[in-house]
Design a protein around this motif. Structure first.
Motif, short mmCIF file in Angstrom:
data_model
loop_
_atom_site.label_atom_id
_atom_site.label_comp_id
_atom_site.label_asym_id
_atom_site.label_seq_id
_atom_site.Cartn_x
_atom_site.Cartn_y
_atom_site.Cartn_z
N ILE A 1 -11.75 1.34 5.16
CA ILE A 1 -10.89 1.49 3.99
C ILE A 1 -9.62 2.25 4.38
N THR A 2 -9.77 3.27 5.22
CA THR A 2 -8.62 4.07 5.62
C THR A 2 -7.67 3.27 6.50
N ILE A 3 -8.22 2.45 7.39
CA ILE A 3 -7.37 1.58 8.21
C ILE A 3 -6.54 0.67 7.31
N ALA A 4 -7.18 0.10 6.29
CA ALA A 4 -6.45 -0.76 5.37
C ALA A 4 -5.33 0.01 4.68
N THR A 5 -5.61 1.26 4.30
CA THR A 5 -4.58 2.10 3.67
C THR A 5 -3.42 2.35 4.62
N ILE A 6 -3.74 2.69 5.87
CA ILE A 6 -2.70 2.98 6.85
C ILE A 6 -1.85 1.74 7.13
N LEU A 7 -2.48 0.58 7.20
CA LEU A 7 -1.73 -0.66 7.41
C LEU A 7 -0.76 -0.90 6.25
N PHE A 8 -1.29 -0.79 5.02
CA PHE A 8 -0.46 -1.02 3.84
C PHE A 8 0.68 0.00 3.76
N ALA A 9 0.35 1.29 3.98
CA ALA A 9 1.37 2.34 3.93
C ALA A 9 2.42 2.13 5.01
N SER A 10 1.98 1.73 6.19
CA SER A 10 2.92 1.54 7.31
C SER A 10 3.91 0.43 7.02
N LEU A 11 3.44 -0.65 6.39
CA LEU A 11 4.34 -1.76 6.07
C LEU A 11 5.46 -1.29 5.15
N VAL A 12 5.12 -0.48 4.15
CA VAL A 12 6.15 0.02 3.24
C VAL A 12 7.06 1.02 3.94
N LEU A 13 6.47 1.92 4.73
CA LEU A 13 7.25 2.94 5.43
C LEU A 13 8.19 2.33 6.46
N MET A 14 7.80 1.20 7.05
CA MET A 14 8.67 0.53 8.01
C MET A 14 9.97 0.08 7.35
N LEU A 15 9.86 -0.34 6.07
CA LEU A 15 11.06 -0.75 5.33
C LEU A 15 11.94 0.45 5.02
N LEU A 16 11.30 1.62 4.81
CA LEU A 16 12.06 2.81 4.43
C LEU A 16 12.57 3.60 5.63
N LEU A 17 11.77 3.64 6.70
CA LEU A 17 12.10 4.48 7.85
C LEU A 17 12.53 3.70 9.09
N GLY A 18 12.17 2.42 9.12
CA GLY A 18 12.44 1.63 10.32
C GLY A 18 11.22 1.59 11.23
N LYS A 19 11.10 0.50 12.00
CA LYS A 19 9.93 0.29 12.85
C LYS A 19 9.82 1.33 13.96
N ASP A 20 10.93 1.87 14.41
CA ASP A 20 10.92 2.80 15.53
C ASP A 20 10.98 4.27 15.09
N SER A 21 10.70 4.54 13.83
CA SER A 21 10.76 5.91 13.32
C SER A 21 9.78 6.82 14.05
N PRO A 22 10.20 7.97 14.55
CA PRO A 22 9.29 8.89 15.24
C PRO A 22 8.29 9.56 14.29
N ILE A 23 8.62 9.58 13.00
CA ILE A 23 7.74 10.25 12.05
C ILE A 23 6.91 9.24 11.24
N GLY A 24 7.14 7.94 11.44
CA GLY A 24 6.46 6.92 10.64
C GLY A 24 4.95 6.97 10.76
N ALA A 25 4.43 7.07 12.00
CA ALA A 25 2.98 7.09 12.21
C ALA A 25 2.35 8.31 11.54
N VAL A 26 3.03 9.46 11.64
CA VAL A 26 2.52 10.70 11.02
C VAL A 26 2.48 10.56 9.51
N ALA A 27 3.54 9.98 8.91
CA ALA A 27 3.58 9.80 7.47
C ALA A 27 2.46 8.87 7.00
N ALA A 28 2.20 7.81 7.76
CA ALA A 28 1.12 6.89 7.40
C ALA A 28 -0.24 7.58 7.46
#
Length: 639
Positions: free
Chosen positions: A374-401
């Motif tokens: 369930i958590t993996i699914a959450t991280i995948l979904f959150a990451s897709l949205v955060l990629m639009l907001l922060l960019g794919k190469d964001s250094p903080i994106g993985a931490v935010a997810a």
């Protein structure tokens, strides 16, 4: 009008005892989870301990003992929510130590949200469309046996001794028998693997959930281990460097961990959406009935067994709990334009996946609830949205997810656990709002000690991959997986093909189940049960299936009508008690074993000389004896 008085429930001594047990069991589960990748459900052990302690203090009511086990059960759920996610922040290099205020906010507020999100689910999953909730039913049997000593308590005690002894003899204890029995080999290009866990508790879970669910979860495992893994090996073994020069069993596990388990993630994603859709009317009904109950006059009599937390106070609490999390996210990303969407994602994903977690707990129990999936699914979904907001190469994106996933993971773990406790309470006549309040107290109490425990273990062992300085580092397998998923979304690679294929498999399973529903078949194929089988190791599904088979054989012996729920419950009561005892004994022994391991800082402290190990054949014989014992007790007593 005055309501008739009910037995004592939310007493001061019950609250204090519950908090003490919750904190102790949370600490034990934190070590076991980081070390072995699993936690032990604590509701039933807590119920047993409560009955013993309150009896010494002058006796406790069945509802008082139920309150204790409700609050203490937060020990395993908060521990699971934390260790599956928060160590990923260490592994990613974002933290060097576990920050107390941050861990408290994530675990404490996530746990409180889990209780709030799960309150509207009680009516739909327990009252209107009752699910098995095997551990809730087992806990109720334990409480009833303690309330009315006699043959039931004897069955429970014998089974608990058996379950505890087998756990003591297993790999984490004396190492007289292995945890699993497995066989593997290469047949040309075909990679074959078959294995079973030797846990009596899993047999007990299978007996309680029944044959239908047992068949479905095993079928999901067959899709992974007997179709997908051999097919992947046949097509890619020659080109995948990770498979070069390793044996069949290692190859099977490598393929499963890096590729095939993501089929289960995809199936879980589509299954979660479908489950929420099919439960929409029940969920809305639960919310409406909660609001209606809150509007009723104080003079209107509402049965204690139907009183949930007032809906208006839940909404107020939801706002109060969400504000600190929004501030936490703002401190991470330094942008309100990102932190506000993060908070919205957390709320939406929290409610969705608490619902999914509760449904899964209702099918196979909290111990086997794939919260990590369930958590993996959450991280995948959150990451897709955060990629639009922060960019794919964001250094903080993985931490935010991970930050979003950690809150949702704690909420999902506590939410599934809450429904399990409410099922037990429903069966013994407890007051729901008192249980819900007690779980909130227990969850926040556990959150208070998580950071010190994590820092202690990190300093003693290290967390993550072994290093020359930390050769015995705690592996934290789920957190390592979460870190790799989040890192893979921001600058890395994920097996998206497997995720999409898994979603397709889930859609086919949904269509097949709808076909069976249209034909009014007694056999059904719930998609999330199949997704569990796809996502988790095959060896866990085999004993669950065997336990379900035993349950079916007992019904056949007595000619029970499958539509007669009352007759089925009556026939299965002795077997359910025995199954509950196996779960109780194994859980209690697992926690007892953790004490010398933590004190000595040696995972092998109890291990005996290797020559006493009876091997896999001996372990299979032990499991067969336990299975025969379950059947004998169920068949003999039922007659």
């Amino acid at each position: 009008m005055n309501q008739p008085s009910s037995p004592r429930q939310l007493t001061l001594r019950a609250v204090v005892l519950s908090i003490i047990l919750a904190v102790v069991l949370a600490a034990a589960n934190t070590y076991l989870g980081l070390f072995a990748g699993l936690t032990i459900a604590t509701a039933i052990p807590a119920a047993v301990m409560s009955m013993g302690v309150l009896r010494v203090l002058g006796g406790g009511t069945i509802l008082e003992n139920n309150i204790v086990q409700t609050g203490a059960s937060a020990g395993s759920s908060i521990a699971a929510g934390v260790i599956f996610t928060i160590p990923a922040l260490i592994i990613l290099g974002h933290w060097q130590t576990f920050e107390y205020s941050w861990v408290l906010a994530i675990a404490g507020l996530g746990g409180l949200l889990g209780v709030l999100f799960s309150v509207p689910l009680r009516r739909s999953m327990i009252v209107e469309e009752p699910l098995p909730f095997p551990e809730g039913k087992a806990a109720a049997e334990v409480l009833k046996a303690g309330e009315n000593p006699g043959p039931g308590l004897k069955i429970l005690g014998i089974a608990a001794v058996i379950g505890g002894f087998v756990k003591l003899a297993a790999q984490s204890g004396l190492r007289l028998i292995p945890d699993t029995a497995a066989a593997s080999g290469f047949f040309g290009k075909y990679l074959g693997y078959m294995g079973t866990n030797l846990s009596p508790a899993l047999l007990g879970v299978g007996y309680i959930v029944g044959l239908n669910v047992g068949i479905v979860v095993l079928s999901g495992a067959v899709i992974s281990w007997h179709i997908a893994i051999p097919a992947y090996h046949a097509m890619f073994a020659a080109t995948d460097p990770a498979l070069a020069g390793i044996g069949a069993e290692d190859a099977a596990w490598t393929i499963w961990s890096t590729q095939i388990r993501y089929l289960g993630v995809g199936a879980m994603l589509i299954g979660g959406i479908w489950t929420l859709f099919t439960l929409r009317n029940s969920l809305l009904s639960g919310i409406r009935s909660g609001i209606a109950a809150a509007r009723q006059s104080r003079d209107t009599v509402i049965a204690d067994t139907e009183r949930d937390l007032p809906m208006k106070w839940m909404l107020v609490a939801l706002v109060i709990f969400v504000i600190p999390l929004a501030l936490l996210y703002q401190a991470v990303v330094q942008s309100w334009g990102v932190s506000i969407p993060m908070t919205i994602i957390m709320i939406v994903a929290g409610f969705v996946f608490v619902s999914v977690s509760a449904y899964l707990a209702g099918l196979v129990g909290s111990s086997n609830n794939p919260v990590s999936g369930i958590t993996i699914a959450t991280i995948l979904f959150a990451s897709l949205v955060l990629m639009l907001l922060l960019g794919k190469d964001s250094p903080i994106g993985a931490v935010a997810a991970i930050m979003i996933g950690a809150v949702v993971c704690c909420a999902a773990a506590v939410g599934g656990d809450n429904l399990q406790d409410l099922k037990a309470g429903y069966l013994v006549g407890a007051t729901p709002w008192k249980q819900q309040l007690m779980l909130m107290i227990g969850a926040f109490s556990c959150a208070l000690i998580m950071a010190p425990v994590l820092n202690l273990l990190a300093e003693a062992y290290g967390i993550g991959a072994p290093t020359p300085d930390r050769p015995d580092s705690l592996a934290a397998p789920q957190a390592t997986l979460m870190a790799s998923v989040a890192r893979g979304m921001f600058g890395g690679d994920l097996p998206w093909t497997m995720i999409w294929i898994g979603a397709g498999i889930g859609a086919v399973i949904i269509a097949f189940d709808e076909f069976l529903k249209a034909r009014k078949s007694n056999f059904r194929v719930p998609v999330l049960a199949a997704a569990i089988g796809i996502y988790l190791p095959l060896e866990l599904m085999v004993p669950i299936f065997l336990g379900g088979l035993l349950s079916w054989l007992v019904e056949r012996r007595h000619g029970v009508d499958p539509h007669d729920e009352e007759a089925r419950d009556r026939v299965h009561r002795p077997g359910t008690l025995f199954a509950a005892g196996l779960i109780t004994g194994e859980a209690l022994m697992g926690i007892a074993i953790a004490v010398p391991i933590v004190v000595s800082e040696n995972p092998s402290v109890l291990a005996m000389d290797g020559r006493w190990n009876v091997g896999e054949i001996g372990g299979l014989i032990v499991l067969a004896i336990v299975a025969a014992w379950i059947y004998r007790v169920a068949a003999k007593r039922s007659s």
